[in-house]
Design an enzyme around this catalytic site. Structure first.
Site, PDB file in Angstrom:
ATOM      1  N   ASP A   8       0.886  -1.167   0.000  1.00 53.69           N
ATOM      2  CA  ASP A   8       0.000   0.000   0.000  1.00 53.69           C
ATOM      3  C   ASP A   8       0.925   1.219   0.000  1.00 53.69           C
ATOM      4  O   ASP A   8       1.544   1.533   1.018  1.00 53.69           O
ATOM      5  CB  ASP A   8      -0.888  -0.022   1.250  1.00 53.69           C
ATOM      6  CG  ASP A   8      -1.679   1.278   1.454  1.00 53.69           C
ATOM      7  OD1 ASP A   8      -1.629   2.170   0.578  1.00 53.69           O
ATOM      8  OD2 ASP A   8      -2.341   1.397   2.506  1.00 53.69           O
ATOM      9  N   LYS A  71       2.493  11.421  -3.250  1.00 56.85           N
ATOM     10  CA  LYS A  71       1.524  10.676  -4.073  1.00 56.85           C
ATOM     11  C   LYS A  71       0.554  11.613  -4.811  1.00 56.85           C
ATOM     12  O   LYS A  71       0.083  11.296  -5.896  1.00 56.85           O
ATOM     13  CB  LYS A  71       0.750   9.723  -3.159  1.00 56.85           C
ATOM     14  CG  LYS A  71      -0.210   8.785  -3.879  1.00 56.85           C
ATOM     15  CD  LYS A  71      -0.818   7.821  -2.877  1.00 56.85           C
ATOM     16  CE  LYS A  71      -1.833   6.890  -3.509  1.00 56.85           C
ATOM     17  NZ  LYS A  71      -2.371   5.937  -2.507  1.00 56.85           N
ATOM     18  N   GLU A 169      -7.391   0.389  -4.575  1.00 51.15           N
ATOM     19  CA  GLU A 169      -7.432   0.350  -3.110  1.00 51.15           C
ATOM     20  C   GLU A 169      -8.770  -0.155  -2.556  1.00 51.15           C
ATOM     21  O   GLU A 169      -8.775  -0.994  -1.648  1.00 51.15           O
ATOM     22  CB  GLU A 169      -7.080   1.730  -2.536  1.00 51.15           C
ATOM     23  CG  GLU A 169      -5.594   2.061  -2.733  1.00 51.15           C
ATOM     24  CD  GLU A 169      -5.249   3.518  -2.507  1.00 51.15           C
ATOM     25  OE1 GLU A 169      -6.097   4.285  -1.998  1.00 51.15           O
ATOM     26  OE2 GLU A 169      -4.109   3.909  -2.834  1.00 51.15           O
ATOM     27  N   ASP A 191     -12.946   5.840   2.634  1.00 53.63           N
ATOM     28  CA  ASP A 191     -11.522   5.905   2.977  1.00 53.63           C
ATOM     29  C   ASP A 191     -11.125   7.329   3.368  1.00 53.63           C
ATOM     30  O   ASP A 191     -10.996   8.207   2.514  1.00 53.63           O
ATOM     31  CB  ASP A 191     -10.697   5.413   1.768  1.00 53.63           C
ATOM     32  CG  ASP A 191      -9.184   5.441   2.022  1.00 53.63           C
ATOM     33  OD1 ASP A 191      -8.740   6.021   3.021  1.00 53.63           O
ATOM     34  OD2 ASP A 191      -8.456   4.862   1.185  1.00 53.63           O
TER      35      ASP A 191
HETATM   36  P1  ADP Z   1      -3.080   7.575   4.014  1.00 51.59           P
HETATM   37  O1  ADP Z   1      -4.029   6.633   3.369  1.00 51.59           O
HETATM   38  O2  ADP Z   1      -3.326   9.011   3.637  1.00 51.59           O
HETATM   39  O3  ADP Z   1      -1.648   7.180   3.814  1.00 51.59           O
HETATM   40  P2  ADP Z   1      -3.631   6.601   6.755  1.00 51.59           P
HETATM   41  O4  ADP Z   1      -4.728   5.668   6.460  1.00 51.59           O
HETATM   42  O5  ADP Z   1      -2.354   6.001   7.227  1.00 51.59           O
HETATM   43  O6  ADP Z   1      -3.357   7.623   5.575  1.00 51.59           O
HETATM   44  O7  ADP Z   1      -4.182   7.633   7.851  1.00 51.59           O
HETATM   45  C1  ADP Z   1      -3.365   8.578   8.441  1.00 51.59           C
HETATM   46  C2  ADP Z   1      -4.229   9.480   9.299  1.00 51.59           C
HETATM   47  O8  ADP Z   1      -4.916   8.696  10.290  1.00 51.59           O
HETATM   48  C3  ADP Z   1      -3.436  10.532  10.047  1.00 51.59           C
HETATM   49  O9  ADP Z   1      -4.100  11.781   9.925  1.00 51.59           O
HETATM   50  C4  ADP Z   1      -3.488  10.032  11.498  1.00 51.59           C
HETATM   51  O10 ADP Z   1      -3.412  11.091  12.436  1.00 51.59           O
HETATM   52  C5  ADP Z   1      -4.854   9.377  11.519  1.00 51.59           C
HETATM   53  N1  ADP Z   1      -5.016   8.415  12.618  1.00 51.59           N
HETATM   54  C6  ADP Z   1      -4.235   7.336  12.880  1.00 51.59           C
HETATM   55  N2  ADP Z   1      -4.686   6.698  13.980  1.00 51.59           N
HETATM   56  C7  ADP Z   1      -5.772   7.386  14.419  1.00 51.59           C
HETATM   57  C8  ADP Z   1      -6.672   7.234  15.524  1.00 51.59           C
HETATM   58  N3  ADP Z   1      -6.529   6.239  16.417  1.00 51.59           N
HETATM   59  N4  ADP Z   1      -7.677   8.144  15.663  1.00 51.59           N
HETATM   60  C9  ADP Z   1      -7.806   9.156  14.781  1.00 51.59           C
HETATM   61  N5  ADP Z   1      -6.993   9.358  13.718  1.00 51.59           N
HETATM   62  C10 ADP Z   1      -5.993   8.478  13.552  1.00 51.59           C
HETATM   63 MG    MG Z   2      -4.678   5.022   2.339  1.00 55.31          MG
END
Ligand code: ADP
Ligand code: MG
Length: 376
Positions: A8, A71, A169, A191
């Site tokens: 991913d 990205k 995705e 998402d």
């Molecule tokens: P991406 O798909 O953009 O790479 P992610 O799915 O990894 O992103 O999500 C990252 C986001 O999720 C960040 O803004 C992070 O602060 C938030 N995040 C991670 N864990 C939690 C949580 N327990 N509660 C709320 N937000 C969260």
């Molecule tokens: Mg993602």
């Protein structure tokens, strides 16, 4: 049998996963045990290049160029770059051609920067498996066009990887939940990540997923929540601190910690402690207060969901499964809004940050013949 891994390649975080003994699992950072690799690359002034959490840390503290959320620019041209982007990224002056980032005397393209992240994931997997890793499945947003997909393939090639397949995705997330085993149905994949919101409506028929509609907001995610919270807490401090990068960065990090804490606890404490600046500030925030502070941000996901349903020619009652993806869907209010939107409880059993990588590993398992009971 050739081993294939699932990747991913995310805007905020990236992961690599393996299909082993009929189950997909994410390969952890051998040092920290973290499943996530922050999608960040830091080019330090001394010429060294750092990836992931280390890049983020150095970017806040030392001289050099920190590139994050690259990205967004995959397969894009300079004409797509906005004024906001220009303030946040070191672009050369060109207004034409493919996007490049200026680092010292050299330019890097988005696939070149992404290749650093992919190489780091490859290294992580090789250390875990004690063997060479070259064949992978990489996930991409369902809305990625041909040039964005090609840029992702280029990133893989530059990292020395053989990209067997690009997988959407939302399809990956559905595979992770084993939804392909159902005879048929409609799936909504909601998402909400760090900087982007995507809604996809899929149709499943005879084990094949078809994307009926996608919508979203490329500037909506957890970052907006962190910014909102940081502004809120800093407002309570007397001086005008916003232009101060050190204070702003600490406040942002602390705001994110408060947000993450509030996904589990009913209240959390914001702490801004910078003794050398004579700043020591603490404030308690309840989940209720948090929700009223950020409600309007989360509600911005509703209109794209409605539009996607409309484009798919469906009503919310037609949706059989709702899958939540992205770290921000751990926020209880986000879950509540997704549930209300599609009039059914979403799947939340899997870790929403890992679900896309897990699905990529399932697809990799299918491709390598590791999984007999699945066809796609
Ligand atoms: P991406 O798909 O953009 O790479 P992610 O799915 O990894 O992103 O999500 C990252 C986001 O999720 C960040 O803004 C992070 O602060 C938030 N995040 C991670 N864990 C939690 C949580 N327990 N509660 C709320 N937000 C969260
Ligand atoms: Mg993602």
């Amino acid at each position: 049998m050739k081993r294939i891994l699932g990747i991913d390649l995310g805007t905020t975080n990236s992961l690599i996963a393996l299909f082993d003994e009929s189950v997909p699992h994410v390969i952890l950072d051998p040092q920290t045990g973290d499943p996530l690799l922050p999608s960040a690359v830091f080019f330090s002034a001394d010429g060294s290049i750092h990836i992931g959490a280390k890049a983020r840390g150095l970017g806040a503290a030392s001289h050099g160029v920190l590139l994050t959320s690259v990205k967004r620019f995959m397969g894009r041209g300079m004409e797509d770059v906005t004024d906001d982007d220009r303030r946040a990224y070191p672009f050369p002056d060109d207004t034409q051609g493919i996007v490049r980032f200026r680092v010292g005397h050299r330019d890097y393209t988005p696939p070149e920067v992404s290749a650093f992240i992919l190489k780091e994931l490859k290294k992580r997997a090789e250390a875990y498996l004690h063997e060479n890793v070259s064949s992978v499945v990489i996930t991409v947003p369902a809305y990625f066009n041909d040039s964005q997909r090609q840029a992702t393939r280029d990133a893989g090639r530059l990292a020395g990887l053989d990209v067997m397949r690009l997988l959407n995705e939302p399809t990956a997330a559905s595979l992770a939940y084993g939804l392909e085993k159902k005879a048929s149905g409609h799936i909504a994949v909601y998402d909400l990540g760090g900087g982007t919101f995507d809604i996809s409506i899929l149709r499943l028929k005879g084990g094949v997923f078809e994307v009926l509609a996608t919508n979203g907001d490329t500037r909506l995610g957890g970052d907006d929540i962190d910014n909102r919270l940081a502004h809120y807490f800093l407002k309570n401090l007397s001086v005008d601190l916003l232009p101060d990068r050190e204070i702003w960065n600490s406040a942002r990090a602390s705001a994110e910690a408060v947000k993450i804490g509030l996904s589990r606890e009913e209240s959390a404490e914001f702490v801004l402690s910078l003794p050398h600046r004579s700043i020591e500030y603490r404030q308690e925030l309840t989940r209720k207060e948090f929700e009223s502070l950020i409600k309007d941000i989360i509600e911005r996901t509703v209109a794209p969901c409605r539009q996607a349903l409309k484009d798919a020619g469906l009503k919310s009652e037609d949706i059989d499964d709702v899958v939540l993806v992205g770290g921000s869907t751990r926020i209880p209010l986000v879950r509540a809004i997704a549930q209300e939107m599609f009039s059914r409880p979403p799947h939340t059993e899997l870790n929403p940050e890992e679900v896309v990588a897990l699905g990529a590993a399932v697809e990799a398992g299918i491709l390598s013949g590791d999984s007999q009971d699945m066809i796609l």
